[in-house]
Design an enzyme around this catalytic site. Structure first.
Site: not given
Length: 554
Positions: A216, A448, A486
């Site tokens: 991320s 994601d 994610h």
């Protein structure tokens, strides 16, 4: 043999011995810190207490640093008993009004001369867990610290709020030095330099290899270090990277406005309806129905099949016209009709699989619509936008973020353009990193819900276009993991786990790139092949839980 031949061999042997001695002396001089003592695998923890970190050891401006505490810790990591020295330190800013960079180093007993830096997440604000695994790491292999790596990280130059999620506190953005430490990645190099100084003092020698791993924001940071400091790290693992940070923020701001409109927000039940409908429509196009959509290009789903009669909101079993418009906006590319200095022109949006799973609403849509003040039950991205508007853009904590229109920013356009040069880390000429021997493993989950995998596809394609396919393949691998979301947050369709660190070690140390890698589902007993993008795993025959039953297909 003649006397002349004997004398020639003797001279040659002497030259070789002298050359070897010279090389050994040079290596020892280069890796031993002054006053650090003889090289060892057990850290001199007591010798680090209150140690000053000179500003001169850092390549970017600071006023030096200091060790604030040291302690010896023994814990069980990955089933192994690990003893290590924990060092907490701070790097002081140039601007007295800026916060320190808080950093930490874990120095194991039995050090194997490897070092690993971890990236952060969101707006950072805390030091990452140095005993953790790499992103999408395996369950059946030790974490880096348990493998004998010295691990280190920092809070990127600010301390998050203790009363709210630290990764959603953007208040540091009001200070320019703190902003550049985080957004431009300045804190990464400062932390790296200071940490290697401490490692040399602890062990009497430098690491043989230094790696970086992050997801991320940490994935963006991984790409930043490869772009800005190509010789600082030997290998990099970048997972679900938010590399075009400002571009995604503008897209998130647009979605916040769309979802805040009366009647536009689909609640958790409708999010579940959407997700289930996509799975029903697309699960089998990869050859097997297993709850994972692998053939993304073959997925054809029209959300209008869920339209409520007449377009009004008549219950949880359908979507109103306003909700369909919001869902379509989330899954469509967003373009802005103005220029920004980074050169970015838009954000590609999310597939319908992203953010529509009611099991993980916080990262996607959230459970309530965006509003002013921004509720903590709204999606993570909406709250991220809100903090950015208040502290990065307007620097007015009372600003209503929903009043700033990313399509028509008006007087804020100049500031947006400036911030794009800081936040969009979009330099794709990675030749210096490749020439230095660096290797890059890039990973993203196809479901994601916070950072679009389409954006990472774009990054990889830009690198390939800039360097050419052969040159790119010599140092970079990109794997798109079907069903993964994610950071394996909540209950993804496929919780990805792969030993990317061992793959990186073999590539850097032996020149062996990843070969036929296999990713495991950490929550189910099943495996899949990791396919080089743009290939995807197609089911052939056999056990649908085994990677051997799939073939990578373009």
């Amino acid at each position: 043999m003649s006397a002349r031949g004997t004398r020639r061999l003797a001279v040659l042997a002497t030259v070789v011995l002298l050359a070897g001695a010279a090389v050994g002396t040079q290596a020892a001089t280069a890796t031993t810190a002054p006053g650090a003592g003889r090289p060892t695998t057990v850290p001199n923890c007591a010798g680090l207490a209150q140690l000053r970190i000179p500003a001169s050891v850092m390549s970017l401006p600071t006023t030096g640093g200091r060790v604030e505490s040291t302690s010896v810790i023994t814990s069980v990591l990955s089933g192994r008993t690990v003893t290590y020295c924990r060092v907490d330190a701070a790097i002081s800013p140039v601007d007295p009004a800026a916060p320190d960079i808080r950093m930490r180093v874990a120095l194991p007993h039995g050090w194997g001369r490897g070092a690993m830096m971890f990236g952060g997440g969101g707006y950072n604000g805390t030091v990452p867990d140095l005993t953790a695994n790499v992103p999408f790491g395996p369950a059946d292999r030790p974490v880096p610290l348990a493998r004998g790596y010295a691990t280190f990280a920092s809070d990127s130059g600010h301390q998050g709020s203790p009363t709210a999620p630290p990764s959603l506190d953007g208040s540091f953005g009001a200070n320019d030095e703190a902003l550049h430490n985080f957004a431009a990645g300045d804190a990464l190099k400062k932390t790296r330099d200071a940490s290697l100084f401490l490692i040399r003092h602890a062990y009497g020698t430098s690491p043989a290899r230094v790696y970086f791993a992050g997801g991320s924001t940490g994935g963006r940071e991984a790409l930043v270090v490869a772009q800005r400091w190509p010789r600082a790290f030997d290998g990099v693992i970048s997972a679900y990277p938010a590399w075009n940070n400002l571009s995604e923020i503008l897209y998130l701001g647009y979605l916040a406005q769309v979802l805040s409109r009366p009647g536009a927000f689909p609640g958790p039940e409708k999010q579940g309806l959407l997700y289930g409908s996509v799975i029903d429509a697309c699960d089998g196009v990869d050859g097997v129905r297993d709850g994972v959509v692998s053939n993304l290009r073959g997925c054809r789903f029209d959300p209008r099949v869920l339209r409520c009669p007449g377009g009004a909101d008549t219950g949880v079993s359908c979507l109103s016209d306003r909700q369909l418009a919001a869902v379509t906006a989330m899954s469509s590319p967003f373009r802005w009709p103005y220029r920004i200095a980074s050169g970015e022109t838009g954000y590609p949006g999310f597939p319908f699989l992203s953010g529509a799973d009611m099991r993980t609403p916080f990262l996607g849509f959230g459970t309530t619509p965006p509003a002013n003040p921004m509720p903590v039950t709204s999606g993570y991205g909406m709250q991220y936008w809100d903090q950015w508007v208040k502290y990065f853009l307007t620097r007015n904590s009372a600003q209503n973020s929903l009043d700033v229109d990313p399509r028509r920013p008006g007087r804020w356009l100049g500031r947006i353009s400036h911030l794009s040069t800081v936040q969009d880390r979009n330099t794709v000429d990675l030749r210096p990193f490749a020439r230095a021997g660096g290797k890059l493993i890039l990973l993203h989950g196809a479901a994601d819900e916070l950072v679009s995998h389409r954006s990472t596809n774009d990054y990889y394609e830009r690198v390939r276009d800039e360097l050419g396919p052969a040159s790119t393949r010599a140092f970079l691998r990109y794997y798109l993991v079907p069903g993964a979301n994610h950071a394996n947050f909540g209950t993804p369709a496929f919780a990805a786990g792969w030993d990317s660190l061992s793959a990186l070690e073999r590539w850097v140390d032996r020149g062996q790139p990843p070969a036929n890698p296999v990713v495991a589902d950490l929550r189910q007993d099943r495996t899949r092949p990791l396919c080089d993008y743009p290939a995807w795993p197609r089911y052939r025959d056999g056990d649908p839980h085994s990677a051997a039953s799939f073939v990578c297909t373009r």
